[in-house]
Motif scaffolding. Structure first.
Motif, PDB file in Angstrom:
ATOM      1  N   ILE A  32       3.482   3.993  -4.978  1.00 21.69           N
ATOM      2  CA  ILE A  32       3.080   3.645  -6.351  1.00 21.69           C
ATOM      3  C   ILE A  32       1.717   2.948  -6.364  1.00 21.69           C
ATOM      4  O   ILE A  32       0.937   3.102  -7.318  1.00 21.69           O
ATOM      5  N   ARG A  56      -3.231  -0.520   7.750  1.00 28.54           N
ATOM      6  CA  ARG A  56      -2.925   0.142   6.474  1.00 28.54           C
ATOM      7  C   ARG A  56      -3.806  -0.390   5.353  1.00 28.54           C
ATOM      8  O   ARG A  56      -4.236   0.342   4.458  1.00 28.54           O
ATOM      9  N   SER A  66      -1.919  -5.881   2.893  1.00 29.35           N
ATOM     10  CA  SER A  66      -0.813  -5.148   3.493  1.00 29.35           C
ATOM     11  C   SER A  66      -0.240  -6.011   4.613  1.00 29.35           C
ATOM     12  O   SER A  66      -0.883  -6.964   5.067  1.00 29.35           O
ATOM     13  N   THR A 116       0.817  -1.226   0.000  1.00 29.32           N
ATOM     14  CA  THR A 116       0.000   0.000   0.000  1.00 29.32           C
ATOM     15  C   THR A 116       0.848   1.273   0.000  1.00 29.32           C
ATOM     16  O   THR A 116       0.478   2.275   0.603  1.00 29.32           O
ATOM     17  N   TYR A 137      -0.209 -10.599   2.967  1.00 28.24           N
ATOM     18  CA  TYR A 137      -0.118 -10.812   1.516  1.00 28.24           C
ATOM     19  C   TYR A 137      -0.630 -12.222   1.158  1.00 28.24           C
ATOM     20  O   TYR A 137      -1.181 -12.423   0.077  1.00 28.24           O
ATOM     21  N   LYS A 147       8.605  -2.465 -11.405  1.00 21.66           N
ATOM     22  CA  LYS A 147       9.957  -2.519 -11.940  1.00 21.66           C
ATOM     23  C   LYS A 147      10.985  -2.195 -10.865  1.00 21.66           C
ATOM     24  O   LYS A 147      10.668  -1.431  -9.964  1.00 21.66           O
ATOM     25  N   HIS A 197      12.707   8.121   1.493  1.00 17.35           N
ATOM     26  CA  HIS A 197      12.802   7.132   2.578  1.00 17.35           C
ATOM     27  C   HIS A 197      13.356   5.786   2.120  1.00 17.35           C
ATOM     28  O   HIS A 197      13.915   5.039   2.894  1.00 17.35           O
ATOM     29  N   ARG A 198      13.197   5.452   0.840  1.00 14.59           N
ATOM     30  CA  ARG A 198      13.580   4.123   0.371  1.00 14.59           C
ATOM     31  C   ARG A 198      14.622   4.162  -0.746  1.00 14.59           C
ATOM     32  O   ARG A 198      15.548   3.340  -0.778  1.00 14.59           O
TER      33      ARG A 198
HETATM   34  N1  LIG Z   1       6.184   2.733 -12.125  1.00 18.37           N
HETATM   35  C1  LIG Z   1       6.659   3.816 -11.503  1.00 18.37           C
HETATM   36  O1  LIG Z   1       6.604   4.932 -12.004  1.00 18.37           O
HETATM   37  C2  LIG Z   1       7.223   3.657 -10.139  1.00 18.37           C
HETATM   38  C3  LIG Z   1       7.372   4.771  -9.309  1.00 18.37           C
HETATM   39  C4  LIG Z   1       7.824   4.580  -8.002  1.00 18.37           C
HETATM   40  C5  LIG Z   1       8.157   3.308  -7.574  1.00 18.37           C
HETATM   41  N2  LIG Z   1       8.052   2.250  -8.420  1.00 18.37           N
HETATM   42  C6  LIG Z   1       8.427   0.899  -7.984  1.00 18.37           C
HETATM   43  O2  LIG Z   1       7.435   0.452  -7.080  1.00 18.37           O
HETATM   44  C7  LIG Z   1       8.031  -0.281  -6.005  1.00 18.37           C
HETATM   45  C8  LIG Z   1       7.527   0.323  -4.702  1.00 18.37           C
HETATM   46  O3  LIG Z   1       7.921   1.668  -4.639  1.00 18.37           O
HETATM   47  P1  LIG Z   1       7.169   2.744  -3.694  1.00 18.37           P
HETATM   48  O4  LIG Z   1       7.833   4.030  -3.952  1.00 18.37           O
HETATM   49  O5  LIG Z   1       5.711   2.614  -3.835  1.00 18.37           O
HETATM   50  O6  LIG Z   1       7.634   2.221  -2.258  1.00 18.37           O
HETATM   51  P2  LIG Z   1       6.942   2.480  -0.845  1.00 18.37           P
HETATM   52  O7  LIG Z   1       6.128   3.711  -0.862  1.00 18.37           O
HETATM   53  O8  LIG Z   1       8.012   2.337   0.170  1.00 18.37           O
HETATM   54  O9  LIG Z   1       5.926   1.238  -0.711  1.00 18.37           O
HETATM   55  C9  LIG Z   1       6.398  -0.081  -0.636  1.00 18.37           C
HETATM   56  C10 LIG Z   1       5.385  -0.929   0.111  1.00 18.37           C
HETATM   57  O10 LIG Z   1       5.944  -2.233   0.276  1.00 18.37           O
HETATM   58  C11 LIG Z   1       5.394  -2.831   1.441  1.00 18.37           C
HETATM   59  N3  LIG Z   1       6.466  -3.466   2.226  1.00 18.37           N
HETATM   60  C12 LIG Z   1       6.618  -4.787   2.389  1.00 18.37           C
HETATM   61  N4  LIG Z   1       7.669  -5.067   3.144  1.00 18.37           N
HETATM   62  C13 LIG Z   1       8.219  -3.873   3.489  1.00 18.37           C
HETATM   63  C14 LIG Z   1       9.321  -3.509   4.304  1.00 18.37           C
HETATM   64  N5  LIG Z   1      10.112  -4.415   4.891  1.00 18.37           N
HETATM   65  N6  LIG Z   1       9.574  -2.191   4.451  1.00 18.37           N
HETATM   66  C15 LIG Z   1       8.818  -1.264   3.839  1.00 18.37           C
HETATM   67  N7  LIG Z   1       7.747  -1.559   3.068  1.00 18.37           N
HETATM   68  C16 LIG Z   1       7.450  -2.866   2.898  1.00 18.37           C
HETATM   69  C17 LIG Z   1       4.687  -1.734   2.209  1.00 18.37           C
HETATM   70  O11 LIG Z   1       3.292  -1.961   2.061  1.00 18.37           O
HETATM   71  P3  LIG Z   1       2.419  -2.478   3.295  1.00 18.37           P
HETATM   72  O12 LIG Z   1       2.860  -1.647   4.468  1.00 18.37           O
HETATM   73  O13 LIG Z   1       1.051  -2.202   2.859  1.00 18.37           O
HETATM   74  O14 LIG Z   1       2.693  -3.940   3.482  1.00 18.37           O
HETATM   75  C18 LIG Z   1       5.062  -0.452   1.518  1.00 18.37           C
HETATM   76  O15 LIG Z   1       4.047   0.483   1.541  1.00 18.37           O
HETATM   77  C19 LIG Z   1       9.543  -0.204  -6.220  1.00 18.37           C
HETATM   78  O16 LIG Z   1      10.024  -1.418  -6.730  1.00 18.37           O
HETATM   79  C20 LIG Z   1       9.748   0.897  -7.244  1.00 18.37           C
HETATM   80  O17 LIG Z   1      10.811   0.644  -8.162  1.00 18.37           O
HETATM   81  C21 LIG Z   1       7.566   2.401  -9.667  1.00 18.37           C
END
Ligand SMILES: NC(=O)c1ccc[n+]([C@@H]2O[C@H](COP(=O)([O-])OP(=O)(O)OC[C@H]3O[C@@H](n4cnc5c(N)ncnc54)[C@H](OP(=O)(O)O)[C@@H]3O)[C@@H](O)[C@H]2O)c1
Length: 334
Positions: free
Chosen positions: A26, A52, A47, A23, A69, A107, A172-173
């Motif tokens: 992206i 969440r 989640s 959640t 999940y 990706k 943050h990531r």
């Molecule tokens: N297509 C695009 O334009 C685009 C743009 C940005 C990112 N991305 C890709 O999308 C992916 C996610 O990026 P994001 O920016 O959305 O990341 P994000 O905001 O950090 O979200 C990642 C999600 O992963 C889950 N998660 C599971 N295990 C985790 C852990 N140990 N620590 C933190 N989160 C964990 C969490 O969801 P829950 O808390 O709900 O479990 C968290 O909200 C990446 O691979 C990135 O390359 C793509």
């Protein structure tokens, strides 16, 4: 008279039941544009925490919220969108495929070639749809580029360049080495995908990256070539904003994608005799994510297990380039 082609419409596609795994940022972008611009249905979200999951479900009017999940992939959905961090894609896409679900995986599909190959094999063995979420290739803008390339309008393609720079030092990531942060996985995947799509088969012959104080590679540049002396340059930076443009230079004309080249936007073709053709598209950024979901629905509706826009072999090829560049610049994964 020269003219640029129009993008081809997707046509009728089935309304799939989507499950959202994770959640984060992206996932929010994806679901909001899916609901606003398509007839796709988001019926479940999963989640690590129920709180969440419930919050996300309430925000988007999703019926089923799961606190794990595992429960999400067991739900009655047609396809699971894997939206967790890079290093988690392997585990979470595998979970969905093993539950018999089609997957759209953010990706890079996984940062490691061996892990991506394992997922590809699993999907192919089970006969399940699997696609890396390289949404760029599903945009109307890219269908214009695709048709220009197929038509031979540019002549012989001699060089391609793509660069992408976004200041993400405080993210943050994205710059966290423990989460495979750095310029390669969030950003580098786009220019490498682009050049590999236009000129497949070139190899990385040089790559250099500079490490940021966070410990991740803040920016890198790579050079690709082949026996035909075609040249490709790629640059990605998380320490500064750059124009984020892409250029395909042919013997007759040069195609320019204004930045950000991986978003919706214009296509310009400049001929050697001075004529310039331009195709315009509103720059709606991540709103354009819905096109990849429509492509998934189109493929699944047609009984395909891979998208011709982003076949799994193309994903493997880009991940191999990423791995080779990381090896050359000394950027090991955690
Ligand atoms: N297509 C695009 O334009 C685009 C743009 C940005 C990112 N991305 C890709 O999308 C992916 C996610 O990026 P994001 O920016 O959305 O990341 P994000 O905001 O950090 O979200 C990642 C999600 O992963 C889950 N998660 C599971 N295990 C985790 C852990 N140990 N620590 C933190 N989160 C964990 C969490 O969801 P829950 O808390 O709900 O479990 C968290 O909200 C990446 O691979 C990135 O390359 C793509």
């Amino acid at each position: 008279m020269r003219r640029l082609p129009e993008p081809r419409p997707a046509g009728e596609v089935p309304s799939l039941r989507w499950g959202i795994l994770g959640t984060g940022w992206i996932a929010h972008q994806f679901v909001s544009t899916l609901l606003a611009n398509t007839a796709q249905r988001v019926v479940a979200v999963g989640s690590r925490t129920m709180g969440r999951s419930r919050e996300f479900a309430d925000q988007f009017g999703i019926d089923a919220a799961f606190g794990s999940y595992e429960d999400l992939v067991a739900a009655d959905v047609d396809v699971v969108y894997v939206a967790t961090g890079h290093l988690d894609h392997l585990e979470h896409a595998r979970l969905a495929l093993e539950a018999g679900k089609a997957v759209l995986v953010e990706k890079p599909m996984t940062p490691r070639l061996a892990d991506t190959a394992a997922l590809v094999e699993l999907a192919r063995t089970r006969g399940l749809f699997c696609m890396e979420a390289l949404w760029t290739l599903a945009l109307p803008r890219y269908d214009v580029v695709r048709q220009v390339l197929d038509s031979g309008l540019l002549g012989t393609i001699e060089s391609v360049s793509a660069e992408m720079g976004e200041y993400l030092v405080d993210h943050h990531r994205a710059m966290d080495p423990a989460q495979a942060g750095g310029a390669m996985n969030d950003l580098g995947t786009y220019p490498l995908m682009f050049v590999d799509w236009v000129l497949p088969g070139l190899d990385v012959v040089a790559a250099t990256g500079q490490r940021h104080a966070t410990g991740s590679v803040g920016q890198f540049a790579a050079l690709l070539t082949d026996d035909a002396a075609r040249q490709v340059t790629v640059h990605a930076s998380m320490v500064a904003d750059t124009p984020t443009t892409a250029v395909i230079a042919g013997s007759d004309a040069t195609l320019v994608l204004d930045g950000p080249f991986y978003h919706p936007g214009p296509v310009e073709v400049r001929f050697r005799d001075g004529e310039v053709l331009r195709w315009e598209e509103e720059r709606v950024a991540h709103v354009g994510l819905f096109h990849e979901a429509v492509e998934v629905a189109r493929c699944i509706g047609a009984g395909l297990t891979e998208s011709p826009l982003r076949p799994l072999d193309a994903t493997l090829s880009t991940i191999a380039l990423m791995e080779r560049a990381r090896d050359l610049m000394g950027d090991p994964l955690p």
